[in-house]
Write a protein that holds these residues in place. Structure first.
Motif, PDB file in Angstrom:
ATOM      1  N   VAL A  28       1.183  -1.075  -0.148  1.00  0.00           N
ATOM      2  CA  VAL A  28       0.149  -0.335  -0.262  1.00  0.00           C
ATOM      3  C   VAL A  28       0.312   1.180  -0.234  1.00  0.00           C
ATOM      4  O   VAL A  28       0.792   1.776  -0.625  1.00  0.00           O
ATOM      5  N   THR A  29       1.968   1.083   0.751  1.00  0.00           N
ATOM      6  CA  THR A  29       2.501   2.884   0.969  1.00  0.00           C
ATOM      7  C   THR A  29       3.304   2.822  -0.285  1.00  0.00           C
ATOM      8  O   THR A  29       3.836   3.765  -0.831  1.00  0.00           O
ATOM      9  N   GLY A  30       4.028   1.626  -1.288  1.00  0.00           N
ATOM     10  CA  GLY A  30       4.773   1.763  -2.717  1.00  0.00           C
ATOM     11  C   GLY A  30       3.664   2.302  -3.265  1.00  0.00           C
ATOM     12  O   GLY A  30       3.851   3.207  -4.200  1.00  0.00           O
ATOM     13  N   LEU A  31       2.510   1.420  -3.452  1.00  0.00           N
ATOM     14  CA  LEU A  31       1.751   2.890  -4.277  1.00  0.00           C
ATOM     15  C   LEU A  31       1.209   4.145  -4.512  1.00  0.00           C
ATOM     16  O   LEU A  31       0.352   4.370  -5.342  1.00  0.00           O
ATOM     17  N   ILE A  32       1.111   4.097  -2.624  1.00  0.00           N
ATOM     18  CA  ILE A  32       0.735   5.474  -2.634  1.00  0.00           C
ATOM     19  C   ILE A  32       2.235   6.057  -3.139  1.00  0.00           C
ATOM     20  O   ILE A  32       2.132   7.711  -3.171  1.00  0.00           O
ATOM     21  N   THR A  60      -6.360  -1.398   5.812  1.00  0.00           N
ATOM     22  CA  THR A  60      -5.151  -0.074   5.300  1.00  0.00           C
ATOM     23  C   THR A  60      -5.038   0.354   3.995  1.00  0.00           C
ATOM     24  O   THR A  60      -4.404   1.286   4.310  1.00  0.00           O
ATOM     25  N   ALA A  61      -5.637  -0.297   2.886  1.00  0.00           N
ATOM     26  CA  ALA A  61      -5.267   0.556   1.711  1.00  0.00           C
ATOM     27  C   ALA A  61      -6.260   1.630   1.824  1.00  0.00           C
ATOM     28  O   ALA A  61      -5.794   2.440   2.068  1.00  0.00           O
ATOM     29  N   ILE A  62      -7.517   2.169   2.586  1.00  0.00           N
ATOM     30  CA  ILE A  62      -8.605   2.778   2.830  1.00  0.00           C
ATOM     31  C   ILE A  62      -7.748   3.661   4.033  1.00  0.00           C
ATOM     32  O   ILE A  62      -7.333   5.411   3.608  1.00  0.00           O
TER      33      ILE A  62
END
Length: 723
Positions: A111-115, A355-357
């Motif tokens: 998630v952190t990488g995609l953000i 986690t994503a939201i």
């Protein structure tokens, strides 16, 4: 011959928006043959729950379903030992405790990488389905299953398109089946290569390769079919759930801010998105023996589709079901099915989406939708795109958080009446005389009488007045001198006293049947009173067997007298217990029973193992306590101390820890509620656990640091849990 609502359904209208179709079926034809789906749709909550949980009548082994034709024999459409042995390695790896150690750090990093990718350069807009959800689901799937991370995302996403299309191929289109089989061939080649080189340690493929029975390990075909199920569940469900939940936040600024800063708020949004959106639409089952559902006789061999999405919007079970409301008092939906076939990947899907939201709302507080997203599908449904931008200024301050619509009502006792020795009726009304919320027969409320120190009490009572009278609610309370004080305090109330009330809620609605047999024992007559009034007005035949200790001193004698010989009184002091097995019953009747546990258990036993006339009946009972089960210790009250907040929640005798937490506003995601799936597993930091689940190993039980809140309890006075 006129066409039925089921026969009129087209796949096109289901794909566009199935919910108006389901509403029409619930109202007009709750059990409907739907030719375009080659199945009988079952659409009402109670009936769907029955299909999902009654494995003796409704088998998951549907070997000619579109899913089985697309991927071959598989875990989802199997029963018994085959199902249990192939599910076991997945359950072990996807339980919350296992995810915490293995998958959650991986999901957080992804998630952190995609953000970071979204933030790169001067980018200020994106389609979060294609630019975020899809790559997140693909990368998570590969990491958890052990598929090579080098697989092109487009290839993996091509698999999901082909397999889900094949799994929903009710029209039996050869091209769709061929596409699914081609995807399966590609997956077989990849899985064979991974198994040959050795699956990554801790991966699902490692667990599947090691699983098996006395007859030997799982075959390559069985492993591949399981991987294909993981492709569907691990990509489609979290993708659609993410879109539904985040769209709800972005559509409501107050909810968005609450989710961004409120403790546990994202979890509530995700659970409501599961109910409201139902990413998976149906459960397919085959009838093992002739059975009647909602007045419709289903023959042996019939294929039924229990429509989860319809049950999750059933107006008889949910208040304002089409409204997205994350503050509902109860959130026990059927999005992940139920019983032993409840979705094994539910904890992972919740972890990924929560986690994503959480991270997206924190990283992009000014994010907004640019257009209303389009939705598509009925077997697998969600927004096909979610276009957003975050070009506005960073927000400051906190938006107003919407008021919860299910806060307790402060009601006044308007008057009290003696109904019989030891039984009192109390009428509760608003102090200002305004109308109370509407309710239906079978509903109950939770009453909190005033307490001067000591334990805070909450007791459930059936509403037993007239449904049309909203000026006040009537309840009846039997005095129990051996109880824990609830009835004593309720009997101490007088006109003018104030009580706090939650509800109404209804887990005992009247089923739609040609006729009814009501069986009451003592104070169990209360939920049946408004039912008899309703079916009388509807012109339906009914009769009541009313078991009382003494007819002369029975409550509500005058009210029941107006029904004449439809009421049969049974004086147990003079005649003993009746022979219920010899009671004439009609297979077309619904049997509704409320009373002492022994009476309800006997009625349930007759419906399961009694004479043929009883076995053909559908039985409904009202319990305010779970059905008794074998346990290591007595079912006594205890406290749950929540380590993260310091809050203490009392778990009464007869109520699960999970339901007590829900009543206190603490949401813990759950799925099976039977102690089999592990969704409600929590860490226990202190205290002696009374394990009552069917999941934990002897070693895990001996470790004393895990429990399933839906069934397990405490041996002592308190458990400290990581909540």
């Amino acid at each position: 011959m006129p066409i039925t609502p089921g026969e009129a359904i087209t796949l096109a209208e289901l794909e566009q928006d199935p919910y108006p179709v389901y509403a029409r079926l619930r109202a007009e034809q709750p059990v409907a043959w739907v030719p375009v789906a080659h199945a009988t749709f079952i659409t009402r909550w109670d009936d769907v729950v029955r299909v999902a949980r009654d494995a003796e009548t409704f088998s998951a082994a549907v070997h000619d379903s579109p899913l089985t034709e697309a991927i071959g024999p598989n875990l989802l459409h199997s029963d018994g030992e085959y199902h249990a042995t192939r599910r076991a390695p997945l359950t072990a790896a996807l339980r919350p405790s296992s995810l915490l150690l293995n998958a959650e750090p991986v999901v957080q990093a992804l998630v952190t990488g995609l953000i970071d990718e979204l933030r790169s350069g001067s980018r200020r807009h994106a389609d979060l389905i294609h630019d975020f959800a899809v790559p997140l689901c693909v990368r998570t799937l590969c990491a958890v299953t052990g598929l090579p991370a080098r697989l092109p995302e487009a290839q993996v996403w091509g698999w999901i398109g082909a397999i889900t299309t094949g799994a929903a191929n009710y029209e039996r289109d050869p091209a769709k089946k061929a596409a699914a089989l081609a995807a399966g061939a590609e997956i077989t080649a990849v899985v064979r290569e991974v198994l040959a080189s050795g699956p990554p340690p801790g991966s699902l493929l490692e667990g599947l390769a090691a699983a098996g029975t006395e007859s030997g390990p799982m075959t390559l075909a069985e492993i591949v079919s399981t991987v294909q199920l993981l492709v569907i569940g691990g990509m489609q469900e979290p993708r659609d759930l993410f879109g539904i939940a985040l769209n709800a936040c972005l559509a409501d600024p107050g909810l968005k801010e609450e989710a961004r800063v409120g403790q546990g708020a994202v979890t509530r949004v995700v659970e409501e998105a599961l109910r409201w959106g139902s990413p998976v639409g149906t459960l397919t089952r085959r009838v093992l023996r002739p059975v009647e559902v909602a007045g419709v006789r289903l023959p042996e061999g019939a294929v039924v589709a229990a429509v989860l999405a319809s049950a999750n919007r059933d107006e008889e079970h949910w208040e304002s079901p089409d409204t997205f409301d994350p503050h509902r008092q109860h959130s026990h939906h059927l999005a992940f099915g139920g019983g032993v076939h409840a979705c094994v990947g539910a904890p992972l899907a919740r972890t990924v989406v929560t986690t994503a939201i959480t991270e997206i709302l924190d990283a992009f507080p000014s994010m907004r939708r640019t257009v209303e997203p389009p939705y598509h599908g009925w077997e697998f449904r969600g927004p096909t795109s979610l276009t957003v931008d975050w070009s506005g200024p960073r927000t400051s301050g906190r938006a107003s958080v919407p008021r919860r619509p299910h806060e307790p009502l402060s009601l006044t006792v308007s008057h009290v009446r003696e109904e019989a020795p030891g039984v009192r009726s109390l009428w509760l009304a608003r102090p200002d005389g305004a109308e109370l919320p509407a309710w239906k027969p079978g509903a109950h409320i939770d009453v909190h009488p005033p307490v001067d120190g000591g334990e805070s009490l909450a007791r459930s009572y059936s509403l037993c007045g007239s449904v049309g009278d909203l000026s006040g609610w009537r309840i009846a309370v039997r005095y129990d001198e051996n109880g824990r004080g609830g009835s004593r305090r309720m009997h101490g109330l007088t006109a003018g006293d104030t009580v706090q009330v939650r509800g109404p809620r209804n887990h005992f609605p009247i089923p739609d049947r040609p006729g009814y047999l009501f069986i009451a024992g003592g104070i169990g007559i209360t939920p049946l009173l408004p039912m008899m009034e309703a079916v009388t007005k509807a012109g339906r035949p009914w009769r009541l067997l009313n078991l009382v200790r003494s007819t002369a001193q029975a409550p509500f004698r005058e009210e029941l007298a107006r029904y004449g010989d439809r009421v049969q009184w049974w004086d147990t002091a003079e005649r003993g217990r009746p022979d219920l097995a010899g009671l004439p019953v009609d297979g077309h009747e619904a049997v509704l029973c409320c009373g002492p546990e022994g009476l309800m258990s006997e009625v349930e036993h007759l419906a399961e193992d009694g004479p043929a006339s009883w076995r053909s009946c559908e039985v409904f009972v009202e319990r305010f306590r779970p059905r008794p089960q074998a346990a290591d210790g007595p079912d006594r009250p205890f406290d749950l101390r929540l380590e993260r907040t310091g809050e203490v929640v009392r778990v009464p005798s007869g109520r699960s820890a999970l339901s007590a937490l829900e009543e206190a506003g603490v949401l813990v995601p759950s799925t099976c509620r039977e102690g089999t799936c592990g969704s409600c597993e929590v860490r226990v930091l202190a205290g002696d656990i009374d394990h009552r689940d069917s999941l934990l190993t002897p070693q895990e039980r001996a470790g004393g640091n895990l429990m399933l809140l839906c069934v397990s309890r405490a041996h002592g006075e308190e458990l400290v849990v990581d909540l």
